[in-house]
Write a protein that holds these residues in place. Structure first.
Motif, PDB file in Angstrom:
ATOM      1  N   ILE A  27       0.848  -1.191   0.000  1.00  0.00           N
ATOM      2  CA  ILE A  27       0.000   0.000   0.000  1.00  0.00           C
ATOM      3  C   ILE A  27       0.882   1.239   0.000  1.00  0.00           C
ATOM      4  N   PHE A  62      -3.752   0.684  -3.320  1.00  0.00           N
ATOM      5  CA  PHE A  62      -3.721  -0.698  -2.832  1.00  0.00           C
ATOM      6  C   PHE A  62      -3.309  -1.586  -4.004  1.00  0.00           C
ATOM      7  N   LEU A  84      -4.736  -5.316  -5.108  1.00  0.00           N
ATOM      8  CA  LEU A  84      -5.724  -5.688  -4.092  1.00  0.00           C
ATOM      9  C   LEU A  84      -6.758  -6.630  -4.701  1.00  0.00           C
TER      10      LEU A  84
END
Length: 434
Positions: free
Chosen positions: A344, A359, A362
């Motif tokens: 992140i 992110f 993700l």
């Protein structure tokens, strides 16, 4: 089912109504301001762009409002009379004097027009410089950096989309931060298809501040191509001054500067400001008269005394800017600490009041994270809404999320921790399934 309900199910809308789709990112963002806390839980509102409630600013505005109410003539004019369609004359004259000194230009009240909020400003400007032209050409609003403000995406009243964006250059900073830059090798204008360039400074959503060198380069391209440069300064200079890095205020004869009173703490009075050549401000004047008769008098009436005695500059520099920097520090430190060990990164927050979080890879993307968080009362904004006008898929757009840190510090701190815990859960689930 009532008769009224049966009628509404059969109502027919024109193609114009497509401009007001409930799928719009700005509609979702504003609707999220009304989300209630989950049953038995707490609400962590970090989504919409509500500014902070700063006591010193609100006290100053309250004092002026009290003086207006006590002055029968001023109060009657403010609430009982239409203003001129170009807006409050004395406010425009005072602002022109302030901006003349700032930009070293000879501006007058005729170079300024008031609107009922920045959205109203951009709706007129974007459709004036892009879309279908009488010579048969089709022109675009060029966004030199994506992501950009979500509210731009639905401004077009044209037969097809008018935005065209250049993906930002991504510069990595250390282990946990990054910064966007204008990809000057890819960004280019066309004499035939570019209608205007628009950028926000600082940028909503990322807090990016386009550098002086980048801005100069873009302005020179605009001048060479004979297209105007629109600068959205809703968070920037000269007010509310939410810039936390070196940045020189900019305006020239080819620039249309859009300002707002919202982030001073007055979002409820809907006051936008356009600073431009008289041909542009007169167009805004005409649009005001046609679309809404006249712009608001309330915002200009409340802020005029602050302009006249230079109190506005003082509030921006000694109250507003330090207030947001303090909140930013807490939010940024909380997020970076919570995100340790995860892929992140946070955009370096050089301006505005947001953390823009990347992110990377993700599982399910940030739309899934947004939905999981909202179900637990943690309200943010999924990042894909801010990547309008791109000509090809960019995975990065599905991996970003905006967090507003302007609210109560304890609420923001707890909300960020909950958000990152949810992201960690998604990353861990993906790892365990391998």
């Amino acid at each position: 089912m009532s008769t009224t309900q049966r009628y509404l199910l059969n109502v027919k809308f024109s193609t114009y109504a497509q401009h007001y789709s409930s799928e719009s990112g700005i509609v979702q963002l504003m609707q999220d301001l009304t989300i209630a806390a989950p049953p038995g839980g707490q609400l962590y509102p970090m989504g919409g762009g509500n500014p902070a409630h700063i006591p010193e600013v609100e006290d100053a505005l309250r004092q002026i409002a009290s003086e207006v109410v006590d002055d029968t003539k001023r109060f009657t004019q403010m609430v009982g009379d239409y203003d001129a369609p170009q807006g409050h004359e004395r406010f425009r004259a005072a602002l022109a004097e302030r901006l003349s000194g700032l930009f070293k230009k000879n501006l007058s009240a005729s170079n300024i027009a008031i609107t009922n909020g920045s959205q109203a400003s951009f709706e007129v400007l974007f459709n004036a410089f892009a879309g279908a032209f009488s010579d048969g050409s089709w022109r675009h609003i060029e966004l030199p950096i994506a992501p950009e403000y979500v509210g731009y995406n639905d401004m077009g009243r044209q037969a097809r989309p008018i935005l065209r964006s250049t993906p930002a250059r991504i510069d990595l900073i250390g282990d946990q931060q990054f910064k966007y830059g204008i990809d000057l090798e890819r960004f280019e204008l066309s004499i035939k298809t570019s209608g205007a360039v628009c950028l926000s400074r600082p940028t909503n959503p990322s807090g990016n501040v386009v550098t002086d060198a980048e801005l100069t380069h873009v302005a020179q391209q605009c001048a060479a191509t004979n297209v105007p440069l629109i600068i959205d300064g809703a968070y920037g200079l000269p007010f509310p001054g939410m810039i936390y890095t070196q940045a020189t205020p900019f305006w020239d004869d080819n620039t249309i500067l859009c300002l707002s009173l919202s982030k001073l703490g007055l979002p409820g009075v809907r006051t936008g400001i356009v600073v431009a050549a008289t041909e542009v401000t007169e167009l805004i004047r005409n649009a005001n008269a046609i679309n809404g008769l006249a712009p608001t008098r309330v915002g200009p009436e409340l802020v005029l005394p602050l302009l006249a005695n230079n109190r506005l500059d003082e509030l921006c520099e000694t109250v507003i800017r330090p207030h947001y920097l303090s909140k930013q520090s807490l939010a940024l430190n909380t997020l970076l600490e919570a995100a340790k060990g995860l892929p992140i990164r946070v955009h370096r927050p050089d301006g505005a009041m947001f953390l823009w979080v990347w992110f990377e890879n993700l599982p399910g993307g940030t739309q899934k994270l947004y939905e999981l968080a909202a179900a637990e009362g943690v309200v943010t904004v999924a990042g894909h809404h801010f990547f309008q006008g791109l000509t090809r898929h960019w995975q990065h757009a599905n991996e970003c999320l905006r967090v507003n840190y302007a609210g109560d510090p304890n609420t923001v701190e707890m909300g960020i921790k909950r958000l990152i815990n949810l992201a960690r859960r998604l990353y861990d689930q993906d790892s365990s399934s391998v």
